[in-house]
Enzyme design. Structure first.
Site, PDB file in Angstrom:
ATOM      1  N   LYS A 160       0.972  -1.080   0.010  1.00  0.00           N
ATOM      2  CA  LYS A 160       0.059   0.166  -0.097  1.00  0.00           C
ATOM      3  C   LYS A 160       1.032   1.339  -0.046  1.00  0.00           C
ATOM      4  CE  LYS A 160      -4.226  -1.666   1.917  1.00  0.00           C
ATOM      5  NZ  LYS A 160      -5.305  -1.484   2.896  1.00  0.00           N
ATOM      6  N   LYS A 171      -7.142  -9.751  -9.835  1.00  0.00           N
ATOM      7  CA  LYS A 171      -8.445  -9.813  -8.882  1.00  0.00           C
ATOM      8  C   LYS A 171      -9.560  -8.572  -9.414  1.00  0.00           C
ATOM      9  CE  LYS A 171      -8.756  -9.981  -4.483  1.00  0.00           C
ATOM     10  NZ  LYS A 171      -8.333  -9.816  -3.049  1.00  0.00           N
ATOM     11  N   LYS A 185     -12.074  -2.405  -7.423  1.00  0.00           N
ATOM     12  CA  LYS A 185     -12.867  -1.045  -7.740  1.00  0.00           C
ATOM     13  C   LYS A 185     -11.994  -0.141  -8.104  1.00  0.00           C
ATOM     14  CE  LYS A 185     -12.147   1.533  -3.388  1.00  0.00           C
ATOM     15  NZ  LYS A 185     -11.548   2.585  -4.212  1.00  0.00           N
TER      16      LYS A 185
END
Length: 350
Positions: free
Chosen positions: A118, A211, A214
């Protein structure tokens, strides 16, 4: 000691809930409430660990929190029998996280792979929250002394950290724990991962090796839970495939990620095995299979989308569900914090 069995799980309110969220988590949440005492939390405090442009700012955070709550209810979670609330309404999450910050060790957090993913290359500019959020996650679970947590592959490391923190707290404060009436010196349980069967890993409709997410720039890469029937049909018919017919055996899906993904989605929504899907559609072309997949998706998801739309249009009702859930969660959390403060040695109001 014998702990009361309790399931805890949280979902970040980052918007655009999609089929991957539904099949990977929410479906299992609904099943678990039939057999377990469940607490489902919209973890809005976790959402703000990322830069504002990721979580959208205050108005977007509030909207997304209500949307996740609406998805829970529309999918079949009963907020009267179980607890549904948003994290920030219960101050014990932050209080316990600070105590756990003083129990956890830097080396443990430095090994967390999700921080590296991240934060990316610019780690110096990452928020402290991104580095420390696994400790808050441990506090989320242990504030309710939860014994079981449904986890995917990407969360197993964080659950291990929760267990490490619980064990170290019990070891560090063992004498005080016993002095406070827990004769075995155990106050926090070591939560166990809850395996509910093979996880449904939903991949992008545009790239079967990635995957469903969004954050993908193309909305056609995912089926959102708010999509209507026409949009679902359009996305499935445009989904990437290959020129070969569907195989008749499951092994034939292994080198074909897009085919494997679409068959897996059908199987998960219909509640059958991939082999059962191939028995019906193996040897046929994708066009006829996609028509059948549209029917299954629309039948399963359209009622959820309609109910979500109804709930989101009534924010007062959704907020009332969250307030009621927070009040019930707080009753458990306050008892945990009262005993935790006594164990640590904090003087508190009687």
């Amino acid at each position: 000691m014998a702990f009361v069995e309790r399931v805890f799980s949280g979902v970040q309110p980052t918007g655009n809930l999609h089929l991957g969220n539904y099949l990977g988590a929410i479906v299992n949440f609904v099943k678990l409430q039939e057999t377990h005492n469940c607490i489902y939390c919209v973890v809005d405090m976790h959402a703000i660990t990322m830069p504002t442009d990721v979580w959208g700012g205050p108005a977007e955070l509030a909207r997304n929190t209500r949307e996740v709550t609406a998805a829970f209810i529309a999918a079949g979670i009963d907020p009267k029998k179980h607890i549904v609330f948003n994290q920030s309404q219960v101050s014990g999450h932050a209080e316990l996280a600070w105590i756990f910050n003083c129990v956890a060790r830097m080396g443990w957090l430095n090994r967390m792979t999700q921080f590296k993913e991240k934060a990316g290359k610019d780690r110096e500019n990452a928020s402290v929250g991104i580095f420390d959020y696994p400790v808050l996650m441990a506090a989320d679970i242990l504030l309710y002394r939860a014994t079981h947590v449904p986890v995917g592959d990407d969360q197993k490391q964080h659950l291990e950290l929760s267990r490490d923190i619980a064990q170290k707290f019990n070891n560090d404060f063992g004498d005080s724990i016993r002095n406070n009436g827990f004769n075995d010196g155990l106050y926090f349980p070591l939560p166990e991962p809850l395996i509910t069967g093979p996880a449904t890993r939903v991949m992008s409709l545009r790239d079967g090796t990635k995957k469903m997410s969004k954050s993908d720039a193309s909305d056609n890469s995912r089926i959102n839970l708010t999509d209507d029937a026409d949009t679902i049909a359009q996305k499935i018919r445009k989904a990437k495939t290959d020129p070969e017919p569907l195989p008749t055996e499951e092994k034939g899906l292994e080198p074909r990620p897009e085919a494997d993904n679409l068959v897996g989605i059908y199987a998960a929504l219909a509640g059958v095995s991939k082999q059962a899907v191939l028995k019906d559609f193996g040897g046929g072309q994708f066009s006829s299979f996609k028509n059948a997949l549209v029917d299954v998706c629309v039948a399963k998801l359209s009622p959820i989308a309609a109910e979500m739309k109804k709930l989101v249009a009534d924010p007062g009702h959704v907020d009332a569900i969250l307030v009621d859930g927070a009040n019930r969660a707080r009753a458990i959390a306050d008892e945990t914090m009262r005993r935790t403060k006594d164990i640590v040695g904090f003087i508190r109001q009687a």
